[in-house]
Design a protein around this motif. Structure first.
Motif, PDB file in Angstrom:
ATOM      1  N   LEU A   1       0.808  -1.217   0.000  1.00  0.00           N
ATOM      2  CA  LEU A   1       0.000   0.000   0.000  1.00  0.00           C
ATOM      3  C   LEU A   1       0.842   1.268   0.000  1.00  0.00           C
ATOM      4  O   LEU A   1       0.466   2.263  -0.609  1.00  0.00           O
ATOM      5  N   HIS A   2       1.963   1.242   0.726  1.00  0.00           N
ATOM      6  CA  HIS A   2       2.799   2.425   0.856  1.00  0.00           C
ATOM      7  C   HIS A   2       4.258   2.009   0.909  1.00  0.00           C
ATOM      8  O   HIS A   2       4.583   0.963   1.476  1.00  0.00           O
ATOM      9  N   ARG A   3       5.120   2.841   0.321  1.00  0.00           N
ATOM     10  CA  ARG A   3       6.562   2.562   0.352  1.00  0.00           C
ATOM     11  C   ARG A   3       7.309   3.878   0.489  1.00  0.00           C
ATOM     12  O   ARG A   3       7.158   4.781  -0.334  1.00  0.00           O
ATOM     13  N   TYR A   4       8.093   3.965   1.545  1.00  0.00           N
ATOM     14  CA  TYR A   4       8.910   5.145   1.808  1.00  0.00           C
ATOM     15  C   TYR A   4      10.376   4.741   1.682  1.00  0.00           C
ATOM     16  O   TYR A   4      10.893   4.013   2.507  1.00  0.00           O
ATOM     17  N   SER A   5      11.044   5.193   0.622  1.00  0.00           N
ATOM     18  CA  SER A   5      12.441   4.842   0.389  1.00  0.00           C
ATOM     19  C   SER A   5      13.403   5.855   0.986  1.00  0.00           C
ATOM     20  O   SER A   5      14.592   5.604   1.071  1.00  0.00           O
ATOM     21  N   PHE A   6      12.907   7.032   1.368  1.00  0.00           N
ATOM     22  CA  PHE A   6      13.705   8.087   1.974  1.00  0.00           C
ATOM     23  C   PHE A   6      14.831   8.553   1.063  1.00  0.00           C
ATOM     24  O   PHE A   6      15.916   8.878   1.521  1.00  0.00           O
ATOM     25  N   ASN A   7      14.567   8.577  -0.233  1.00  0.00           N
ATOM     26  CA  ASN A   7      15.529   9.099  -1.199  1.00  0.00           C
ATOM     27  C   ASN A   7      15.296  10.586  -1.387  1.00  0.00           C
ATOM     28  O   ASN A   7      14.193  11.084  -1.191  1.00  0.00           O
ATOM     29  N   GLY A   8      16.312  11.287  -1.782  1.00  0.00           N
ATOM     30  CA  GLY A   8      16.181  12.698  -2.113  1.00  0.00           C
ATOM     31  C   GLY A   8      16.494  13.621  -0.964  1.00  0.00           C
ATOM     32  O   GLY A   8      16.780  13.199   0.153  1.00  0.00           O
ATOM     33  N   PRO A   9      16.420  14.907  -1.242  1.00  0.00           N
ATOM     34  CA  PRO A   9      16.703  15.939  -0.232  1.00  0.00           C
ATOM     35  C   PRO A   9      15.433  16.416   0.455  1.00  0.00           C
ATOM     36  O   PRO A   9      14.334  15.984   0.114  1.00  0.00           O
ATOM     37  N   GLY A  10      15.596  17.300   1.416  1.00  0.00           N
ATOM     38  CA  GLY A  10      14.446  17.955   2.015  1.00  0.00           C
ATOM     39  C   GLY A  10      13.886  17.239   3.219  1.00  0.00           C
ATOM     40  O   GLY A  10      14.537  16.426   3.858  1.00  0.00           O
ATOM     41  N   THR A  11      12.606  17.526   3.504  1.00  0.00           N
ATOM     42  CA  THR A  11      11.960  16.990   4.699  1.00  0.00           C
ATOM     43  C   THR A  11      10.669  16.254   4.366  1.00  0.00           C
ATOM     44  O   THR A  11       9.793  16.125   5.204  1.00  0.00           O
ATOM     45  N   VAL A  12      10.565  15.768   3.127  1.00  0.00           N
ATOM     46  CA  VAL A  12       9.378  15.015   2.715  1.00  0.00           C
ATOM     47  C   VAL A  12       9.774  13.566   2.476  1.00  0.00           C
ATOM     48  O   VAL A  12      10.690  13.274   1.717  1.00  0.00           O
ATOM     49  N   ALA A  13       9.070  12.646   3.150  1.00  0.00           N
ATOM     50  CA  ALA A  13       9.247  11.206   2.919  1.00  0.00           C
ATOM     51  C   ALA A  13       8.218  10.817   1.857  1.00  0.00           C
ATOM     52  O   ALA A  13       7.033  10.699   2.138  1.00  0.00           O
ATOM     53  N   VAL A  14       8.684  10.652   0.634  1.00  0.00           N
ATOM     54  CA  VAL A  14       7.794  10.404  -0.496  1.00  0.00           C
ATOM     55  C   VAL A  14       7.284   8.968  -0.465  1.00  0.00           C
ATOM     56  O   VAL A  14       8.059   8.023  -0.331  1.00  0.00           O
ATOM     57  N   ASP A  15       5.980   8.807  -0.590  1.00  0.00           N
ATOM     58  CA  ASP A  15       5.333   7.498  -0.706  1.00  0.00           C
ATOM     59  C   ASP A  15       5.269   7.175  -2.192  1.00  0.00           C
ATOM     60  O   ASP A  15       4.467   7.737  -2.925  1.00  0.00           O
ATOM     61  N   SER A  16       6.104   6.260  -2.648  1.00  0.00           N
ATOM     62  CA  SER A  16       6.190   5.958  -4.082  1.00  0.00           C
ATOM     63  C   SER A  16       5.109   5.010  -4.566  1.00  0.00           C
ATOM     64  O   SER A  16       5.010   4.738  -5.754  1.00  0.00           O
ATOM     65  N   VAL A  17       4.254   4.520  -3.673  1.00  0.00           N
ATOM     66  CA  VAL A  17       3.188   3.600  -4.068  1.00  0.00           C
ATOM     67  C   VAL A  17       1.810   4.217  -3.843  1.00  0.00           C
ATOM     68  O   VAL A  17       0.962   4.183  -4.722  1.00  0.00           O
ATOM     69  N   GLY A  18       1.572   4.765  -2.664  1.00  0.00           N
ATOM     70  CA  GLY A  18       0.230   5.190  -2.307  1.00  0.00           C
ATOM     71  C   GLY A  18      -0.029   6.677  -2.257  1.00  0.00           C
ATOM     72  O   GLY A  18      -1.114   7.100  -1.909  1.00  0.00           O
ATOM     73  N   ALA A  19       0.945   7.493  -2.585  1.00  0.00           N
ATOM     74  CA  ALA A  19       0.786   8.946  -2.619  1.00  0.00           C
ATOM     75  C   ALA A  19       0.355   9.545  -1.280  1.00  0.00           C
ATOM     76  O   ALA A  19      -0.408  10.493  -1.232  1.00  0.00           O
TER      77      ALA A  19
ATOM     78  N   GLY B   1      11.494  17.489  13.943  1.00  0.00           N
ATOM     79  CA  GLY B   1      12.384  17.432  15.095  1.00  0.00           C
ATOM     80  C   GLY B   1      13.859  17.427  14.738  1.00  0.00           C
ATOM     81  O   GLY B   1      14.688  17.024  15.542  1.00  0.00           O
ATOM     82  N   GLY B   2      14.195  17.798  13.516  1.00  0.00           N
ATOM     83  CA  GLY B   2      15.592  17.791  13.089  1.00  0.00           C
ATOM     84  C   GLY B   2      15.970  16.565  12.267  1.00  0.00           C
ATOM     85  O   GLY B   2      17.114  16.438  11.843  1.00  0.00           O
ATOM     86  N   ALA B   3      15.037  15.647  12.035  1.00  0.00           N
ATOM     87  CA  ALA B   3      15.326  14.487  11.184  1.00  0.00           C
ATOM     88  C   ALA B   3      15.677  14.979   9.787  1.00  0.00           C
ATOM     89  O   ALA B   3      15.155  15.993   9.321  1.00  0.00           O
ATOM     90  N   SER B   4      16.570  14.266   9.109  1.00  0.00           N
ATOM     91  CA  SER B   4      16.965  14.678   7.762  1.00  0.00           C
ATOM     92  C   SER B   4      17.197  13.468   6.871  1.00  0.00           C
ATOM     93  O   SER B   4      17.560  12.393   7.346  1.00  0.00           O
ATOM     94  N   LEU B   5      16.973  13.665   5.582  1.00  0.00           N
ATOM     95  CA  LEU B   5      17.271  12.634   4.596  1.00  0.00           C
ATOM     96  C   LEU B   5      18.763  12.693   4.289  1.00  0.00           C
ATOM     97  O   LEU B   5      19.322  13.781   4.131  1.00  0.00           O
ATOM     98  N   THR B   6      19.396  11.539   4.197  1.00  0.00           N
ATOM     99  CA  THR B   6      20.841  11.502   3.976  1.00  0.00           C
ATOM    100  C   THR B   6      21.207  11.624   2.502  1.00  0.00           C
ATOM    101  O   THR B   6      22.359  11.867   2.183  1.00  0.00           O
ATOM    102  N   GLY B   7      20.242  11.390   1.614  1.00  0.00           N
ATOM    103  CA  GLY B   7      20.536  11.382   0.184  1.00  0.00           C
ATOM    104  C   GLY B   7      20.918  10.004  -0.318  1.00  0.00           C
ATOM    105  O   GLY B   7      21.151   9.810  -1.504  1.00  0.00           O
ATOM    106  N   THR B   8      20.996   9.028   0.589  1.00  0.00           N
ATOM    107  CA  THR B   8      21.362   7.663   0.214  1.00  0.00           C
ATOM    108  C   THR B   8      20.285   6.662   0.627  1.00  0.00           C
ATOM    109  O   THR B   8      20.570   5.502   0.880  1.00  0.00           O
ATOM    110  N   GLY B   9      19.049   7.131   0.746  1.00  0.00           N
ATOM    111  CA  GLY B   9      17.950   6.240   1.083  1.00  0.00           C
ATOM    112  C   GLY B   9      17.774   5.998   2.561  1.00  0.00           C
ATOM    113  O   GLY B   9      17.247   4.970   2.971  1.00  0.00           O
ATOM    114  N   ALA B  10      18.204   6.936   3.379  1.00  0.00           N
ATOM    115  CA  ALA B  10      18.078   6.780   4.831  1.00  0.00           C
ATOM    116  C   ALA B  10      17.626   8.090   5.462  1.00  0.00           C
ATOM    117  O   ALA B  10      17.753   9.158   4.882  1.00  0.00           O
ATOM    118  N   VAL B  11      17.108   7.969   6.686  1.00  0.00           N
ATOM    119  CA  VAL B  11      16.746   9.120   7.499  1.00  0.00           C
ATOM    120  C   VAL B  11      17.734   9.172   8.656  1.00  0.00           C
ATOM    121  O   VAL B  11      17.971   8.162   9.320  1.00  0.00           O
TER     122      VAL B  11
END
Length: 91
Positions: A18-36, A43-53
């Motif tokens: 239903l939903h998939r969050y790969s944590f790719n890309g910059p910024g502060t949005v966790a994109v759902d590539s399946v379910g939109a 709280g200061g969480a950040s995307l690493t650019g390598t598929g991790a938070v």
């Protein structure tokens, strides 16, 4: 990565992704590539650019939208993580 799978009714249908969050890309949005149903980092969480938070273990989080289960009563959440604190061997 965070995955959410569910069946329409317990035991009556095959589970589907239903939903998939790969944590790719910059910024502060966790994109759902399946379910939109995109999530937001806070709280200061950040995307690493390598598929991790990156979380500091204090107040960071990823907020996923309300209603993500879509009325289902049975669901499976799967998360992959890397633990990097040698002083705390378990979470």
């Amino acid at each position: 990565m965070l995955l959410l799978t569910a069946a329409a009714s317990a035991g009556l249908a095959e589970a589907q992704l239903l939903h998939r969050y790969s944590f790719n890309g910059p910024g502060t949005v966790a994109v759902d590539s399946v379910g939109a149903m995109d999530g937001l980092l806070g709280g200061g969480a950040s995307l690493t650019g390598t598929g991790a938070v990156q979380l500091d273990g204090i107040d960071d989080f990823v907020e996923i939208p309300a209603g993500i289960l879509g009325g289902r009563s049975v669901a499976t959440f799967e998360a992959w993580y890397t633990w990097e604190d040698p002083n705390l061997p378990v979470w």
